[in-house]
Design a protein around this motif. Structure first.
Motif, mmCIF file in Angstrom:
data_model
loop_
_atom_site.group_PDB
_atom_site.id
_atom_site.type_symbol
_atom_site.label_atom_id
_atom_site.label_comp_id
_atom_site.label_asym_id
_atom_site.label_seq_id
_atom_site.Cartn_x
_atom_site.Cartn_y
_atom_site.Cartn_z
ATOM 1 N N THR A 39 0.857 -1.195 0.000
ATOM 2 C CA THR A 39 0.000 0.000 0.000
ATOM 3 C C THR A 39 0.890 1.241 0.000
ATOM 4 O OG1 THR A 39 -0.146 0.021 2.418
ATOM 5 C CG2 THR A 39 -1.869 -1.180 1.221
ATOM 6 N N TRP A 40 0.274 2.352 -0.359
ATOM 7 C CA TRP A 40 1.020 3.607 -0.418
ATOM 8 C C TRP A 40 1.542 4.005 0.959
ATOM 9 C CZ3 TRP A 40 -1.171 8.052 -3.891
ATOM 10 C CH2 TRP A 40 -1.101 7.662 -5.231
ATOM 11 N N SER A 41 2.735 4.564 0.966
ATOM 12 C CA SER A 41 3.327 5.128 2.186
ATOM 13 C C SER A 41 2.759 6.532 2.401
ATOM 14 C CB SER A 41 4.848 5.213 2.025
ATOM 15 O OG SER A 41 5.172 6.189 1.036
ATOM 16 N N LEU A 42 3.049 7.091 3.563
ATOM 17 C CA LEU A 42 2.642 8.477 3.817
ATOM 18 C C LEU A 42 3.279 9.429 2.807
ATOM 19 C CD1 LEU A 42 2.733 8.654 7.718
ATOM 20 C CD2 LEU A 42 0.719 8.890 6.248
ATOM 21 N N THR B 127 -6.905 14.560 3.604
ATOM 22 C CA THR B 127 -6.612 15.006 4.966
ATOM 23 C C THR B 127 -6.981 13.934 5.990
ATOM 24 O OG1 THR B 127 -6.953 17.314 4.334
ATOM 25 C CG2 THR B 127 -7.099 16.801 6.680
ATOM 26 N N PHE B 128 -8.129 13.307 5.812
ATOM 27 C CA PHE B 128 -8.584 12.296 6.766
ATOM 28 C C PHE B 128 -7.659 11.083 6.816
ATOM 29 C CE2 PHE B 128 -12.941 14.082 5.710
ATOM 30 C CZ PHE B 128 -13.053 14.802 6.892
ATOM 31 N N VAL B 129 -7.173 10.644 5.673
ATOM 32 C CA VAL B 129 -6.395 9.405 5.615
ATOM 33 C C VAL B 129 -5.080 9.513 6.401
ATOM 34 C CG1 VAL B 129 -5.199 7.797 4.086
ATOM 35 C CG2 VAL B 129 -7.524 8.542 3.544
ATOM 36 N N PRO B 130 -4.216 10.496 6.121
ATOM 37 C CA PRO B 130 -2.980 10.549 6.918
ATOM 38 C C PRO B 130 -3.243 10.866 8.388
ATOM 39 C CG PRO B 130 -3.017 12.338 5.319
ATOM 40 C CD PRO B 130 -4.196 11.471 5.040
ATOM 41 N N ALA B 131 -4.285 11.647 8.672
ATOM 42 C CA ALA B 131 -4.610 11.922 10.078
ATOM 43 C C ALA B 131 -4.861 10.612 10.805
ATOM 44 C CB ALA B 131 -5.823 12.844 10.174
ATOM 45 N N SER B 132 -5.614 9.730 10.186
ATOM 46 C CA SER B 132 -5.899 8.440 10.789
ATOM 47 C C SER B 132 -4.622 7.614 10.942
ATOM 48 C CB SER B 132 -6.915 7.676 9.942
ATOM 49 O OG SER B 132 -7.087 6.371 10.439
ATOM 50 N N LEU C 256 -1.678 8.599 11.298
ATOM 51 C CA LEU C 256 -0.815 9.214 12.308
ATOM 52 C C LEU C 256 -1.492 9.282 13.680
ATOM 53 C CD1 LEU C 256 0.571 12.061 10.046
ATOM 54 C CD2 LEU C 256 1.838 10.060 10.884
ATOM 55 N N ASP C 257 -2.685 8.694 13.782
ATOM 56 C CA ASP C 257 -3.434 8.653 15.038
ATOM 57 C C ASP C 257 -3.787 10.051 15.547
ATOM 58 O OD1 ASP C 257 -4.745 6.813 16.544
ATOM 59 O OD2 ASP C 257 -3.112 6.507 17.982
ATOM 60 N N ILE C 258 -4.149 10.922 14.620
ATOM 61 C CA ILE C 258 -4.568 12.287 14.951
ATOM 62 C C ILE C 258 -6.092 12.336 14.904
ATOM 63 C CG2 ILE C 258 -4.591 14.683 14.130
ATOM 64 C CD1 ILE C 258 -1.731 14.096 13.008
ATOM 65 N N ASP C 259 -6.710 12.827 15.961
ATOM 66 C CA ASP C 259 -8.160 13.019 15.986
ATOM 67 C C ASP C 259 -8.441 14.316 15.224
ATOM 68 O OD1 ASP C 259 -10.809 13.763 16.565
ATOM 69 O OD2 ASP C 259 -10.719 12.924 18.594
ATOM 70 N N ILE C 260 -8.733 14.183 13.933
ATOM 71 C CA ILE C 260 -8.861 15.362 13.071
ATOM 72 C C ILE C 260 -10.060 16.222 13.449
ATOM 73 C CG2 ILE C 260 -10.178 14.301 11.183
ATOM 74 C CD1 ILE C 260 -7.190 16.731 10.821
ATOM 75 N N ASP C 261 -11.128 15.610 13.952
ATOM 76 C CA ASP C 261 -12.297 16.364 14.401
ATOM 77 C C ASP C 261 -11.904 17.295 15.548
ATOM 78 O OD1 ASP C 261 -14.931 17.177 14.500
ATOM 79 O OD2 ASP C 261 -15.749 15.213 14.961
ATOM 80 N N GLN C 262 -11.223 16.742 16.537
ATOM 81 C CA GLN C 262 -10.765 17.539 17.681
ATOM 82 C C GLN C 262 -9.731 18.576 17.239
ATOM 83 O OE1 GLN C 262 -9.402 15.291 21.084
ATOM 84 N NE2 GLN C 262 -8.044 16.942 21.711
#
Length: 126
Positions: free
Chosen positions: A42-45, A91-96, A98-104
């Motif tokens: 799969t693709w890397s970051l 935006t959502f995919v790398p946030a996930s 990287l374990d970033i809560d993008i909503d917060q």
């Protein structure tokens, strides 16, 4: 002028990004199936970042097309609609990953920006 308080994780307003993020990750899972089949991985970051920046550059051209200063094949508004939505996905995919809560993160960032802008407006009032 009153200032909005900085939101803490316990009082962060719902921005409605959770459902969009869930859908984005569902679509990403489908891409990963195909990437694994065709590329063996799969693709890397970094690869995702290249895809994202490519789309952002294209949005710039589409904005020029929307203003009539850059010719494109197709309809600029329809293309912009697609690419802007796709940019949210990027935006959502790398946030996930990287374990970033993008909503917060979005809520807290907007609160900070709003507070700073309100303070600047108040400071520079004539």
């Amino acid at each position: 002028m009153t200032h909005s308080p900085t939101h803490s994780p316990t009082n962060t307003p719902d921005t409605g990004l959770s459902a969009a993020s869930t859908e984005a990750l569902s679509v990403r899972a489908l891409y990963e199936i195909l990437e694994q089949r065709f590329n063996g991985k799969t693709w890397s970051l970094n690869e995702m970042a290249i895809g994202y920046t490519n789309d952002v550059g294209y949005i710039g051209r589409l904005l020029l097309a929307h203003d009539g200063t850059w010719p494109i094949d197709g309809e600029a508004t329809a293309e912009l609609t697609h690419k802007l939505a796709e940019s949210l996905w990027w935006t959502f995919v790398p946030a996930s990953k990287l374990d970033i809560d993008i909503d917060q993160a979005f809520s807290e960032t907007m609160s900070t920006i709003r507070t700073n802008l309100e303070a600047t407006i108040e400071r520079t009032a004539l």
